[in-house]
Design a protein around this motif. Structure first.
Motif, PDB file in Angstrom:
ATOM      1  N   ASN A 192       0.826  -1.207   0.000  1.00 39.62           N
ATOM      2  CA  ASN A 192       0.000   0.000   0.000  1.00 39.62           C
ATOM      3  C   ASN A 192       0.861   1.259   0.000  1.00 39.62           C
ATOM      4  OD1 ASN A 192      -2.269  -1.614   0.141  1.00 39.62           O
ATOM      5  ND2 ASN A 192      -2.485  -1.420   2.366  1.00 39.62           N
ATOM      6  N   VAL A 193       0.215   2.381  -0.295  1.00 38.73           N
ATOM      7  CA  VAL A 193       0.849   3.694  -0.231  1.00 38.73           C
ATOM      8  C   VAL A 193       0.084   4.534   0.786  1.00 38.73           C
ATOM      9  CG1 VAL A 193       1.327   5.843  -1.494  1.00 38.73           C
ATOM     10  CG2 VAL A 193       1.701   3.630  -2.605  1.00 38.73           C
ATOM     11  N   GLN A 194       0.802   5.300   1.594  1.00 38.58           N
ATOM     12  CA  GLN A 194       0.169   6.241   2.507  1.00 38.58           C
ATOM     13  C   GLN A 194       0.525   7.667   2.103  1.00 38.58           C
ATOM     14  OE1 GLN A 194       0.692   5.589   6.704  1.00 38.58           O
ATOM     15  NE2 GLN A 194       0.414   3.371   6.542  1.00 38.58           N
ATOM     16  N   VAL A 195      -0.457   8.544   2.233  1.00 40.11           N
ATOM     17  CA  VAL A 195      -0.271   9.961   1.922  1.00 40.11           C
ATOM     18  C   VAL A 195      -0.889  10.772   3.052  1.00 40.11           C
ATOM     19  CG1 VAL A 195      -0.761  11.834   0.311  1.00 40.11           C
ATOM     20  CG2 VAL A 195      -0.362   9.522  -0.562  1.00 40.11           C
ATOM     21  N   ALA A 196      -0.123  11.715   3.609  1.00 38.70           N
ATOM     22  CA  ALA A 196      -0.619  12.568   4.687  1.00 38.70           C
ATOM     23  C   ALA A 196      -0.374  14.026   4.336  1.00 38.70           C
ATOM     24  CB  ALA A 196       0.073  12.229   6.010  1.00 38.70           C
ATOM     25  N   GLY A 197      -1.239  14.893   4.834  1.00 43.82           N
ATOM     26  CA  GLY A 197      -1.053  16.313   4.564  1.00 43.82           C
ATOM     27  C   GLY A 197      -2.023  17.185   5.335  1.00 43.82           C
ATOM     28  N   SER A 198      -1.808  18.479   5.234  1.00 40.65           N
ATOM     29  CA  SER A 198      -2.631  19.472   5.906  1.00 40.65           C
ATOM     30  C   SER A 198      -2.782  20.671   4.983  1.00 40.65           C
ATOM     31  CB  SER A 198      -1.978  19.889   7.232  1.00 40.65           C
ATOM     32  OG  SER A 198      -2.726  20.908   7.864  1.00 40.65           O
ATOM     33  N   ILE A 199      -4.022  21.124   4.802  1.00 41.92           N
ATOM     34  CA  ILE A 199      -4.321  22.242   3.905  1.00 41.92           C
ATOM     35  C   ILE A 199      -4.756  23.441   4.749  1.00 41.92           C
ATOM     36  CG2 ILE A 199      -5.676  23.045   1.941  1.00 41.92           C
ATOM     37  CD1 ILE A 199      -6.264  20.114   1.284  1.00 41.92           C
ATOM     38  N   PRO A 200      -3.955  24.507   4.830  1.00 42.93           N
ATOM     39  CA  PRO A 200      -4.390  25.696   5.565  1.00 42.93           C
ATOM     40  C   PRO A 200      -5.610  26.325   4.869  1.00 42.93           C
ATOM     41  CG  PRO A 200      -2.024  25.754   5.117  1.00 42.93           C
ATOM     42  CD  PRO A 200      -2.602  24.670   4.268  1.00 42.93           C
ATOM     43  N   VAL A 201      -6.589  26.743   5.658  1.00 39.81           N
ATOM     44  CA  VAL A 201      -7.778  27.377   5.099  1.00 39.81           C
ATOM     45  C   VAL A 201      -8.110  28.645   5.881  1.00 39.81           C
ATOM     46  CG1 VAL A 201      -8.774  25.253   4.169  1.00 39.81           C
ATOM     47  CG2 VAL A 201      -9.350  25.958   6.493  1.00 39.81           C
ATOM     48  N   THR A 202      -8.563  29.646   5.147  1.00 39.76           N
ATOM     49  CA  THR A 202      -9.179  30.835   5.738  1.00 39.76           C
ATOM     50  C   THR A 202     -10.669  30.690   5.520  1.00 39.76           C
ATOM     51  OG1 THR A 202      -7.241  32.207   5.287  1.00 39.76           O
ATOM     52  CG2 THR A 202      -9.339  33.345   5.669  1.00 39.76           C
ATOM     53  N   PHE A 203     -11.444  30.615   6.590  1.00 38.36           N
ATOM     54  CA  PHE A 203     -12.853  30.250   6.485  1.00 38.36           C
ATOM     55  C   PHE A 203     -13.641  31.176   5.571  1.00 38.36           C
ATOM     56  CE2 PHE A 203     -11.770  28.576  10.835  1.00 38.36           C
ATOM     57  CZ  PHE A 203     -11.674  27.262  10.420  1.00 38.36           C
ATOM     58  N   ALA A 204     -13.331  32.466   5.617  1.00 36.14           N
ATOM     59  CA  ALA A 204     -14.074  33.422   4.799  1.00 36.14           C
ATOM     60  C   ALA A 204     -13.928  33.133   3.306  1.00 36.14           C
ATOM     61  CB  ALA A 204     -13.611  34.843   5.113  1.00 36.14           C
ATOM     62  N   ASP A 205     -12.799  32.523   2.905  1.00 39.67           N
ATOM     63  CA  ASP A 205     -12.601  32.194   1.496  1.00 39.67           C
ATOM     64  C   ASP A 205     -13.604  31.167   1.002  1.00 39.67           C
ATOM     65  OD1 ASP A 205     -10.461  33.917   1.478  1.00 39.67           O
ATOM     66  OD2 ASP A 205      -8.928  32.339   1.591  1.00 39.67           O
ATOM     67  N   TYR A 206     -14.207  30.428   1.934  1.00 37.75           N
ATOM     68  CA  TYR A 206     -15.181  29.396   1.569  1.00 37.75           C
ATOM     69  C   TYR A 206     -16.592  29.759   2.035  1.00 37.75           C
ATOM     70  CZ  TYR A 206     -10.985  26.777   0.508  1.00 37.75           C
ATOM     71  OH  TYR A 206      -9.781  26.382  -0.033  1.00 37.75           O
ATOM     72  N   GLY A 207     -16.795  31.046   2.264  1.00 36.18           N
ATOM     73  CA  GLY A 207     -18.117  31.501   2.659  1.00 36.18           C
ATOM     74  C   GLY A 207     -18.522  31.077   4.051  1.00 36.18           C
ATOM     75  N   VAL A 208     -17.532  30.808   4.910  1.00 34.32           N
ATOM     76  CA  VAL A 208     -17.808  30.361   6.275  1.00 34.32           C
ATOM     77  C   VAL A 208     -17.433  31.474   7.244  1.00 34.32           C
ATOM     78  CG1 VAL A 208     -17.256  28.676   8.059  1.00 34.32           C
ATOM     79  CG2 VAL A 208     -17.368  27.963   5.654  1.00 34.32           C
TER      80      VAL A 208
END
Length: 233
Positions: A192-208
């Motif tokens: 198998n292959v494993q992939v890990a990561g983290s995506i920084p988000v600014t909530f206002a950019d997604y209407g939140v």
């Protein structure tokens, strides 16, 4: 001057104790919640490699189609301020699906879907607010990530080496799509292959709108986190 009765003195003492307890609860209550009552925030996603690549493995081991398998999860990490006390909150779901396509040296395509409506923390009321107020999961129950351009850095994985590489793709959250560039860590775990990561988000950019309820507020930025366990399609 009339000396206070014993009963009145006891009443004053009780009142003073109540005031002290009230002040202590206001000051120390959030810290007690953070350090004693609430579950600790989950660790950031990291590869959980149990075995290295087979000794006979070569670059052709990586070429083909892969699907998201059991052991995968995704979710979010945010910082709350509860009556002046910082509390880090993580939500998780294992309801993740998707496919990836690779050549001997490149990740050429990836489409990942997360069931946002099933993300849960240690607090049911927080989760209900997340689903109905912060996000409209009834209208947008899923988040997706689609790779926009090939990632050319897989050639070392067949030797059991882990690699951290930048990837550019489109994150769709709350019905809003934004292009993001993230660092993903990949490694070969047996077959198998494993992939890990983290995506920084600014909530206002997604209407939140980051919640602010007076006694508790959420910072305007956070992150989407994931660990994917991939098996051959």
């Amino acid at each position: 001057m009339k000396k206070p009765s014993k009963k009145a003195t006891i009443g004053l003492v009780i009142a003073a104790v109540v005031v002290v307890i009230g002040i202590a609860a206001a000051v120390f209550g959030p810290m007690i919640y953070r350090d004693v009552i609430a579950e600790p925030a989950a660790e950031a996603p990291a590869l959980e490699i149990e075995s290295t690549a087979p000794s006979a493995a070569d670059a052709s081991t990586l070429a083909g189609s892969w699907t998201v398998a059991s052991g995968s999860y995704a979710g979010y990490r945010v910082d709350e301020v509860l009556n002046g006390t910082d509390v880090t909150v993580t939500g998780r779901t294992e309801t993740v699906s998707g496919t990836l396509t690779t050549t001997e040296t490149e990740l050429t395509a990836a489409d990942i879907t997360v069931d946002v409506a099933s993300i849960a923390t240690d607090e049911e009321r927080r989760d209900e607010y997340f689903r109905s107020e912060a996000l409209d999961t009834a209208a947008n129950p899923e988040a997706t990530f689609t790779l926009d351009e090939p990632v050319a850095a897989l050639d070392g994985l067949a030797d059991g080496t882990q690699a951290t590489i930048p990837a550019t793709g489109t994150l769709t959250l709350n019905g809003v799509s934004q292009q993001v560039t993230i660092d993903i860590t990949a490694g070969l775990d047996g077959d198998n292959v494993q992939v890990a990561g983290s995506i920084p988000v600014t909530f206002a950019d997604y209407g939140v709108e980051a919640p602010n309820l007076g006694f508790v507020s959420v910072e305007p930025t956070g992150s989407v986190e994931f660990l994917l366990v991939l098996e051959r399609a």
